[in-house]
Motif scaffolding. Structure first.
Motif, PDB file in Angstrom:
ATOM      1  N   SER A   1      -1.290   7.617  -8.772  1.00  0.00           N
ATOM      2  CA  SER A   1      -1.051   6.182  -8.923  1.00  0.00           C
ATOM      3  C   SER A   1      -2.277   5.463  -9.478  1.00  0.00           C
ATOM      4  O   SER A   1      -2.156   4.489 -10.230  1.00  0.00           O
ATOM      5  N   ALA A   2      -3.478   5.931  -9.111  1.00  0.00           N
ATOM      6  CA  ALA A   2      -4.701   5.289  -9.605  1.00  0.00           C
ATOM      7  C   ALA A   2      -4.797   5.403 -11.124  1.00  0.00           C
ATOM      8  O   ALA A   2      -5.051   4.418 -11.826  1.00  0.00           O
ATOM      9  N   TRP A   3      -4.582   6.602 -11.651  1.00  0.00           N
ATOM     10  CA  TRP A   3      -4.647   6.794 -13.098  1.00  0.00           C
ATOM     11  C   TRP A   3      -3.445   6.162 -13.799  1.00  0.00           C
ATOM     12  O   TRP A   3      -3.556   5.697 -14.946  1.00  0.00           O
TER      13      TRP A   3
ATOM     14  N   GLY B   1      -2.399  -0.574 -17.265  1.00  0.00           N
ATOM     15  CA  GLY B   1      -3.127  -1.845 -17.243  1.00  0.00           C
ATOM     16  C   GLY B   1      -2.795  -2.708 -16.039  1.00  0.00           C
ATOM     17  O   GLY B   1      -2.763  -3.942 -16.136  1.00  0.00           O
ATOM     18  N   ILE B   2      -2.548  -2.076 -14.878  1.00  0.00           N
ATOM     19  CA  ILE B   2      -2.183  -2.791 -13.653  1.00  0.00           C
ATOM     20  C   ILE B   2      -3.309  -2.650 -12.630  1.00  0.00           C
ATOM     21  O   ILE B   2      -3.863  -1.554 -12.443  1.00  0.00           O
ATOM     22  N   GLU B   3      -3.637  -3.734 -11.977  1.00  0.00           N
ATOM     23  CA  GLU B   3      -4.729  -3.698 -11.006  1.00  0.00           C
ATOM     24  C   GLU B   3      -4.271  -3.075  -9.686  1.00  0.00           C
ATOM     25  O   GLU B   3      -3.115  -3.242  -9.274  1.00  0.00           O
TER      26      GLU B   3
ATOM     27  N   PRO C   1      -9.658   6.118  -9.737  1.00  0.00           N
ATOM     28  CA  PRO C   1     -10.292   4.852 -10.134  1.00  0.00           C
ATOM     29  C   PRO C   1      -9.428   3.640  -9.787  1.00  0.00           C
ATOM     30  O   PRO C   1      -8.207   3.655  -9.981  1.00  0.00           O
ATOM     31  N   THR C   2     -10.058   2.604  -9.248  1.00  0.00           N
ATOM     32  CA  THR C   2      -9.355   1.369  -8.898  1.00  0.00           C
ATOM     33  C   THR C   2     -10.186   0.158  -9.331  1.00  0.00           C
ATOM     34  O   THR C   2     -11.356   0.288  -9.690  1.00  0.00           O
ATOM     35  N   ASN C   3      -9.570  -1.019  -9.257  1.00  0.00           N
ATOM     36  CA  ASN C   3     -10.256  -2.247  -9.670  1.00  0.00           C
ATOM     37  C   ASN C   3     -11.084  -2.870  -8.556  1.00  0.00           C
ATOM     38  O   ASN C   3     -12.159  -3.432  -8.789  1.00  0.00           O
TER      39      ASN C   3
ATOM     40  N   LYS D   1      -3.938 -11.371   1.065  1.00  0.00           N
ATOM     41  CA  LYS D   1      -4.167 -12.731   0.575  1.00  0.00           C
ATOM     42  C   LYS D   1      -5.036 -12.746  -0.679  1.00  0.00           C
ATOM     43  O   LYS D   1      -4.857 -13.608  -1.555  1.00  0.00           O
ATOM     44  N   ARG D   2      -5.940 -11.798  -0.780  1.00  0.00           N
ATOM     45  CA  ARG D   2      -6.888 -11.814  -1.894  1.00  0.00           C
ATOM     46  C   ARG D   2      -6.354 -11.118  -3.142  1.00  0.00           C
ATOM     47  O   ARG D   2      -6.607 -11.573  -4.270  1.00  0.00           O
ATOM     48  N   TYR D   3      -5.600 -10.031  -2.968  1.00  0.00           N
ATOM     49  CA  TYR D   3      -5.285  -9.187  -4.114  1.00  0.00           C
ATOM     50  C   TYR D   3      -3.806  -9.148  -4.515  1.00  0.00           C
ATOM     51  O   TYR D   3      -3.486  -8.646  -5.603  1.00  0.00           O
TER      52      TYR D   3
END
Length: 333
Positions: free
Chosen positions: A102-104, A110-112, A145-147, A324-326
């Motif tokens: 899912s990370a890749w 192009g999704i955070e 990898p993540t944002n 709430k943040r993401y």
């Protein structure tokens, strides 16, 4: 709101933490669960929507990763196919616990997404780690990898790092000392451990093994296949835990104020880092270069161990802050 929670299925720590986090995420909307990997003994009680092959490190029997079986287990064609087929645009929030597919896929589409894991803590340069050249550093940084990053570690080394998620079933245990020692070393064959522990005949050892399908006894050593309930009971009543360099297991032992000895897996950089961090707190470590384990184990058994760790129950607040943040208002936004 639709949430995807992607979980690494190698080892038991990720699944154990997920069992605590899943009910909290379900309070915020419809939750889909994705699991990839093949090496976990602990299972989820909730249905898994996506069960993927992913990438798993295969435990060996001599204290390290079995590189040959790990290579045989890899399937790049399937990984790429699974990555392309995930409908990630359907979700308002994607939470990742060191899960690579899912990370890749997020990176490709192009999704955070946000990492919620022990491994996320290593994004901070303040986290203790040995000064060695290790290919595992590259794997740790590139594997999933993540944002955004929310990490867990033995101490609050940075602003985005929290103390470990201790499962409610562990927090609710009655901790007492019945004198035995609990052992979980998944990368070592139980027959090797029996040969080692029978050299300390005055000590009772309860060994939980990935490599034995039946329970048996050899002198002062009791061997059991891995079982979550039996392990928890053994941990709650032991004098100390001898385990690998994972994260959740040592954290639970420290929370229960048990003596702790760790032997990190060879060729596993994250475990080397965990052991290095515990060493900074004065806890004993058996490194891969150690030839004779017996004197270290004997010293550990014969001497008291003093440590004081505070792992408050903050998981619900961490999840609330993360949502709430993401979370995106619209899945397409």
């Amino acid at each position: 709101m639709k949430i995807l929670y992607a979980i690494q299925g190698t080892g038991n720590g990720h699944i154990s933490r997920a069992r605590e986090i899943i009910p909290l995420l379900q309070k915020y909307g419809e939750l889909d669960i994705l699991v990839s990997g093949t090496q976990a003994d602990v299972k989820l009680s909730q249905p898994v929507k996506y069960q993927l092959h992913g990438f798993s490190f295969i435990f060996g029997k001599k204290g390290g990763v079995d590189h040959f079986k790990t290579w045989l287990n890899m399937n790049l064609f399937r990984f790429r196919k699974d990555m392309k087929q995930l409908p990630l645009k359907d979700y308002n929030l994607i939470v990742n616990d060191f899960e690579p597919v899912s990370a890749w896929a997020c990176k490709l589409q192009g999704i955070e997404c946000v990492s919620l894991s022990h491994q996320a803590a290593f994004k901070s340069k303040k986290v203790p780690r040995p000064r060695t050249l290790d290919w595992g550093k590259l794997i740790l940084s590139r594997y999933a990898p993540t944002n955004y990053h929310i990490g867990f570690h033995f101490d609050r080394y940075d602003t985005f790092i929290h103390t470990p998620v201790i499962r409610a079933e562990i927090r609710n245990l009655k901790s007492e000392n019945l004198g035995h020692y609990t052992v979980y070393l998944p990368a070592i064959d139980d027959k090797r451990l029996v040969k080692l522990f029978t050299q300390l005949p005055d000590v009772t050892w309860q060994v939980f093994s990935k490599h034995s399908k039946v329970a048996y006894r050899d002198g002062n050593v009791f061997v059991e296949p891995v079982n979550n309930e039996k392990f928890n009971k053994s941990l709650a009543t032991c004098e100390g835990l001898f385990t690998g360099g994972g994260f959740e297991g040592p954290a639970e032992a420290l929370y229960l104020k048990k003596k702790l000895l760790v032997a990190p897996m060879r060729f596993q950089f994250e475990q080397q880092c965990n052991a290095y961090a515990l060493k900074q707190f004065g806890l004993p470590v058996i490194w891969g270069s150690t030839r004779n384990w017996l004197p270290i184990i004997k010293n550990w058994v014969e001497n008291p161990q003093q440590h004081e760790f505070n792992f408050p129950d903050e998981t619900a607040q961490i999840i609330d802050d993360m949502v709430k943040r993401y979370a995106r208002v619209s899945p397409e936004s």
